[in-house]
Design a protein around this motif. Structure first.
Motif, PDB file in Angstrom:
ATOM      1  N   PRO A  72      55.278  54.072  32.135  1.00 43.67           N
ATOM      2  CA  PRO A  72      55.366  53.523  33.495  1.00 43.67           C
ATOM      3  C   PRO A  72      56.572  54.023  34.307  1.00 43.67           C
ATOM      4  CG  PRO A  72      54.771  51.806  31.954  1.00 43.67           C
ATOM      5  CD  PRO A  72      55.089  53.020  31.137  1.00 43.67           C
ATOM      6  N   THR A  73      57.699  54.242  33.659  1.00 48.21           N
ATOM      7  CA  THR A  73      58.883  54.716  34.391  1.00 48.21           C
ATOM      8  C   THR A  73      58.662  56.121  34.929  1.00 48.21           C
ATOM      9  OG1 THR A  73      60.306  53.374  32.978  1.00 48.21           O
ATOM     10  CG2 THR A  73      61.369  55.133  34.243  1.00 48.21           C
ATOM     11  N   LEU A 100      55.234  58.042  42.592  1.00 49.57           N
ATOM     12  CA  LEU A 100      55.582  57.133  43.679  1.00 49.57           C
ATOM     13  C   LEU A 100      56.858  57.575  44.391  1.00 49.57           C
ATOM     14  CD1 LEU A 100      54.465  54.560  44.934  1.00 49.57           C
ATOM     15  CD2 LEU A 100      55.897  53.265  43.381  1.00 49.57           C
ATOM     16  N   ILE A 101      57.938  57.721  43.653  1.00 46.90           N
ATOM     17  CA  ILE A 101      59.232  58.035  44.280  1.00 46.90           C
ATOM     18  C   ILE A 101      59.267  59.467  44.812  1.00 46.90           C
ATOM     19  CG2 ILE A 101      61.718  58.244  43.884  1.00 46.90           C
ATOM     20  CD1 ILE A 101      61.395  55.893  41.855  1.00 46.90           C
ATOM     21  N   ARG A 107      49.133  52.977  45.301  1.00 43.87           N
ATOM     22  CA  ARG A 107      49.963  52.819  44.096  1.00 43.87           C
ATOM     23  C   ARG A 107      50.964  51.678  44.260  1.00 43.87           C
ATOM     24  NH1 ARG A 107      49.871  58.640  44.298  1.00 43.87           N
ATOM     25  NH2 ARG A 107      48.374  59.339  42.756  1.00 43.87           N
ATOM     26  N   ILE A 108      51.509  51.517  45.458  1.00 51.01           N
ATOM     27  CA  ILE A 108      52.465  50.423  45.700  1.00 51.01           C
ATOM     28  C   ILE A 108      51.751  49.079  45.656  1.00 51.01           C
ATOM     29  CG2 ILE A 108      53.954  49.351  47.439  1.00 51.01           C
ATOM     30  CD1 ILE A 108      54.664  52.243  48.354  1.00 51.01           C
ATOM     31  N   LYS A 144      45.155  55.517  37.632  1.00 57.46           N
ATOM     32  CA  LYS A 144      46.592  55.267  37.562  1.00 57.46           C
ATOM     33  C   LYS A 144      47.396  56.554  37.680  1.00 57.46           C
ATOM     34  CE  LYS A 144      46.831  50.967  35.020  1.00 57.46           C
ATOM     35  NZ  LYS A 144      47.472  50.272  33.918  1.00 57.46           N
ATOM     36  N   ARG A 157      55.772  57.568  35.433  1.00 60.12           N
ATOM     37  CA  ARG A 157      54.696  57.486  36.416  1.00 60.12           C
ATOM     38  C   ARG A 157      55.255  57.029  37.761  1.00 60.12           C
ATOM     39  NH1 ARG A 157      50.667  55.200  33.451  1.00 60.12           N
ATOM     40  NH2 ARG A 157      51.284  53.105  34.017  1.00 60.12           N
ATOM     41  N   THR A 158      56.177  56.064  37.759  1.00 58.40           N
ATOM     42  CA  THR A 158      56.797  55.597  39.001  1.00 58.40           C
ATOM     43  C   THR A 158      57.592  56.714  39.656  1.00 58.40           C
ATOM     44  OG1 THR A 158      56.918  53.325  38.182  1.00 58.40           O
ATOM     45  CG2 THR A 158      58.403  53.920  39.990  1.00 58.40           C
ATOM     46  N   GLY A 217      48.924  49.372  42.232  1.00 56.90           N
ATOM     47  CA  GLY A 217      49.363  49.985  40.985  1.00 56.90           C
ATOM     48  C   GLY A 217      48.446  51.102  40.519  1.00 56.90           C
ATOM     49  N   LYS A 218      47.459  51.433  41.332  1.00 58.54           N
ATOM     50  CA  LYS A 218      46.481  52.481  41.011  1.00 58.54           C
ATOM     51  C   LYS A 218      45.753  52.861  42.298  1.00 58.54           C
ATOM     52  CE  LYS A 218      43.822  48.596  39.499  1.00 58.54           C
ATOM     53  NZ  LYS A 218      44.092  47.656  38.473  1.00 58.54           N
TER      54      LYS A 218
END
Length: 166
Positions: free
Chosen positions: A62-63, A70-71, A112-113, A50, A65-66, A116-117
């Motif tokens: 989670p926020t 990801l962003i 990840r999208i 993750k 991590r996103t 989720g991992k």
């Protein structure tokens, strides 16, 4: 070959090889199953990560991590794509290096999208000489790209020094 087509093909190739290997691993290797390819020196397994490199950030909320996994990587990857398309004077090795980095980065962001991992599955342990965490083909692409960029910088600096002394 057209430079932009070369860029797209190399990035897509990196993504495709990574995703194909991950599909094969998810379909054929159970979670945490260990398959010894060369004794306990080179192992295939199936783990989900993750976090980022070696699981860093997997315990973030989670926020965060996103945002960080990801962003921000998506923004950086988009900028690097823009940079290599606009910067026509990049040498061939640097261009290939950036394409490998982008391809590997996009492949892991895709995981990840969608999942989720990230699926990781390679492990190397050469008994105290060299030992890795569990990694995947995208990680190899990014690492190879970084090494190529470093070498390109060294070669270009030496080339410039030789031209200055000539």
């Amino acid at each position: 070959m057209n430079r932009n087509i070369f860029i797209v093909l190399l990035i897509v190739f990196n993504i495709a090889v990574d995703q194909i290997t991950k599909v094969i691993v998810r379909a054929n290797i159970e979670i945490r199953e260990v398959i010894e390819l060369i004794g306990d020196k080179f192992i295939l397994t199936n783990v989900y990560n993750k976090g980022a490199f070696l699981g860093m950030g997997s315990d973030m909320n989670p926020t965060l991590r996103t945002i960080f996994l990801l962003i921000l990587p998506t923004i950086v990857l988009a900028y690097v794509i823009y940079y290599i398309i606009k910067t026509k004077e990049l040498d061939r090795l640097s261009l290939i290096a950036f394409c490998c980095i982008i391809g590997g980065g996009v492949a892991n962001v895709f995981d990840r999208i969608v999942f989720g991992k990230v699926t990781d599955f390679f492990f190397i342990d050469l008994g105290g000489i060299f030992k890795t965490g569990i990694f995947n083909v995208a990680d190899i692409s990014v690492t190879a790209g970084m090494i190529m960029l470093l070498l390109s910088g060294i070669f270009n600096k030496k080339k410039e020094e030789r031209q200055e002394t000539a």
